[in-house]
Design a protein around this motif. Structure first.
Motif, PDB file in Angstrom:
ATOM      1  N   ILE A   1      46.715  31.573  39.181  1.00  0.00           N
ATOM      2  CA  ILE A   1      45.934  31.814  37.633  1.00  0.00           C
ATOM      3  C   ILE A   1      46.048  33.136  37.328  1.00  0.00           C
ATOM      4  O   ILE A   1      45.043  33.624  36.518  1.00  0.00           O
ATOM      5  CB  ILE A   1      44.495  31.158  38.053  1.00  0.00           C
ATOM      6  CG1 ILE A   1      43.908  31.879  39.005  1.00  0.00           C
ATOM      7  CG2 ILE A   1      44.590  29.770  38.489  1.00  0.00           C
ATOM      8  CD1 ILE A   1      42.356  31.598  39.094  1.00  0.00           C
ATOM      9  N   ALA A   2      46.986  33.921  37.734  1.00  0.00           N
ATOM     10  CA  ALA A   2      47.100  35.431  37.092  1.00  0.00           C
ATOM     11  C   ALA A   2      45.636  36.146  37.325  1.00  0.00           C
ATOM     12  O   ALA A   2      45.147  36.832  36.851  1.00  0.00           O
ATOM     13  CB  ALA A   2      47.246  35.610  35.644  1.00  0.00           C
ATOM     14  N   SER A   3      45.150  35.748  38.789  1.00  0.00           N
ATOM     15  CA  SER A   3      43.986  36.328  38.974  1.00  0.00           C
ATOM     16  C   SER A   3      43.906  37.730  39.321  1.00  0.00           C
ATOM     17  O   SER A   3      45.189  38.107  39.955  1.00  0.00           O
ATOM     18  CB  SER A   3      43.401  35.640  40.381  1.00  0.00           C
ATOM     19  OG  SER A   3      44.482  35.515  41.296  1.00  0.00           O
ATOM     20  N   ARG A   4      42.952  38.817  38.884  1.00  0.00           N
ATOM     21  CA  ARG A   4      43.028  40.195  39.292  1.00  0.00           C
ATOM     22  C   ARG A   4      41.783  40.526  39.785  1.00  0.00           C
ATOM     23  O   ARG A   4      41.915  41.365  40.781  1.00  0.00           O
ATOM     24  CB  ARG A   4      43.289  40.636  37.748  1.00  0.00           C
ATOM     25  CG  ARG A   4      44.413  40.320  37.119  1.00  0.00           C
ATOM     26  CD  ARG A   4      44.523  41.034  35.929  1.00  0.00           C
ATOM     27  NE  ARG A   4      46.104  40.629  35.256  1.00  0.00           N
ATOM     28  CZ  ARG A   4      46.377  41.228  33.907  1.00  0.00           C
ATOM     29  NH1 ARG A   4      45.546  41.893  33.236  1.00  0.00           N
ATOM     30  NH2 ARG A   4      47.408  40.864  33.262  1.00  0.00           N
ATOM     31  N   THR A   5      40.579  40.074  39.473  1.00  0.00           N
ATOM     32  CA  THR A   5      39.338  40.614  40.085  1.00  0.00           C
ATOM     33  C   THR A   5      38.994  39.833  41.140  1.00  0.00           C
ATOM     34  O   THR A   5      39.794  38.743  41.683  1.00  0.00           O
ATOM     35  CB  THR A   5      38.276  40.511  38.955  1.00  0.00           C
ATOM     36  OG1 THR A   5      37.967  39.007  38.867  1.00  0.00           O
ATOM     37  CG2 THR A   5      38.742  41.089  37.650  1.00  0.00           C
ATOM     38  N   PRO A   6      38.039  40.520  41.946  1.00  0.00           N
ATOM     39  CA  PRO A   6      37.632  39.825  43.269  1.00  0.00           C
ATOM     40  C   PRO A   6      37.272  38.311  42.820  1.00  0.00           C
ATOM     41  O   PRO A   6      37.428  37.427  43.652  1.00  0.00           O
ATOM     42  CB  PRO A   6      36.691  40.701  43.776  1.00  0.00           C
ATOM     43  CG  PRO A   6      36.987  41.967  43.422  1.00  0.00           C
ATOM     44  CD  PRO A   6      37.627  41.737  42.090  1.00  0.00           C
ATOM     45  N   ALA A   7      36.295  38.273  41.822  1.00  0.00           N
ATOM     46  CA  ALA A   7      36.018  36.938  41.434  1.00  0.00           C
ATOM     47  C   ALA A   7      36.869  35.757  41.154  1.00  0.00           C
ATOM     48  O   ALA A   7      36.996  34.731  41.492  1.00  0.00           O
ATOM     49  CB  ALA A   7      34.968  36.983  40.408  1.00  0.00           C
TER      50      ALA A   7
END
Length: 329
Positions: free
Chosen positions: A289-295
């Protein structure tokens, strides 16, 4: 049982203590595309106020109206919705979906208090209800026990049936812990590093201070356990993977980019792991999901956990998994 269902039992207890008329609604059986699974709960107050969900639609509206009209039963009774296409349309059920509810009046908290106490201890409890008399009994349950209804007896299981062992008490672990608890996981966080232990704020998880590989054995890892390594420290992450990939855990994942995962797999091949065991590793961990931040990374991991857990009946747990999360360090 999920966190919403636990809230249903708490609210039912409080309503009874306040003197309200309360009915407990349990999804006993489903057919076709029913919106909630067997075992789902709702509590209905005499004035129509409802907490929880048995269909997510007009079924609740119909039941609330029955409560206001005082036409709900005085002893356990089964009610079926959606048998005909007209009923399905009327009550907002998916095409072909039907569900059977057990509707029972609650007059005291004799069984609610011990069940809630057991849930607080992360224990499973089976409640057996005699439909003719309304009498119920409680007994310990195991993760393989599930809701069952034979027309005369309802058996419902309360408590967390799934476990998640997170290695690393860091920011990503905190975010994942919050999400996983709401998804019916009993969360354990393992970190032997004292500085990380000192800053961990709990968030409803059990903190383990043993070495990660020891933790896999200590918690008696089974087929309903997921293990996710999030420390960014290869010594700790690889340590737990050597044990986790040989365990019955239904999911094993590790944080890290594609290149770092390739290097990790080469390191794992130096030990007594087969290619089949190494292929069980979800890494990079989580859905793409193109995640970047810890959340965001926590959301991606939780989504993949749900995907694998919900497809355990087929080959998904062992087959190539869906695209993994991107941009992990």
């Amino acid at each position: 049982m999920d966190s919403l269902d636990m809230e249903v039992l708490r609210r039912a207890r409080d309503w009874i203590a306040a003197g309200h008329r309360v009915h407990l609604l349990t999804v006993a059986q489903t057919w076709g595309s029913a919106p909630r699974q067997a075992g789902a709960l709702a509590a209905l107050r005499g004035d129509g106020q409802l907490v929880g969900s048995v269909s997510g639609g007009c079924v609740e509206d119909d039941l609330s109206e029955r409560a206001r009209q005082q036409t709900l039963p005085d002893r356990p009774e089964r009610i079926t919705y959606g048998i005909t296409s007209d009923d399905a349309a009327r009550f907002g059920l998916p095409c072909g979906g039907s569900l059977r509810l057990v509707v029972e009046p609650l007059r005291d908290t004799v069984w609610l208090d011990p069940v809630l106490a057991a849930i607080g201890r992360h224990e499973l409890t089976m409640r057996t209800v005699d439909m003719q008399t309304g009498a119920c009994t409680l007994a310990p349950a195991s993760p393989i026990d599930g809701p069952d209804f034979d027309g005369r007896t309802l058996r419902a299981v309360y408590g967390p049936r799934w476990r998640l062992l997170i290695i690393g008490a860091n920011q990503t672990a905190r975010a994942l812990c919050d999400i996983a608890i709401s998804l019916d996981f009993h969360v354990l966080v393992c970190d032997p590093r004292e500085d990380f232990q000192a800053t961990w704020d709990g968030r409803g998880a059990t903190l383990l201070t043993s070495m990660p590989d020891d933790a896999v054995a200590e918690i008696n890892t089974d087929e309903r356990t997921a293990i996710v390594a999030l420390t960014h420290d290869p010594k700790l992450d690889d340590m737990v993977l050597l044990e986790a990939l040989k365990s019955p855990a239904f999911y094993v994942g590790a944080l890290g980019s594609g290149p770092s995962q390739a290097r990790r797999r080469e390191r794992l091949r130096l030990f007594d792991l087969s290619d089949e065991e190494i292929d069980r590793l979800h890494g990079p961990v989580g859905l793409r999901i193109a995640s970047r931040t810890p959340a965001e990374i926590a959301v991606a991991i939780a989504a993949e956990l749900v995907w694998v857990r919900n497809t355990l009946g087929g080959a998904a747990a062992c087959a190539p998994h869906p695209p993994s999360a991107a941009r992990q360090p």
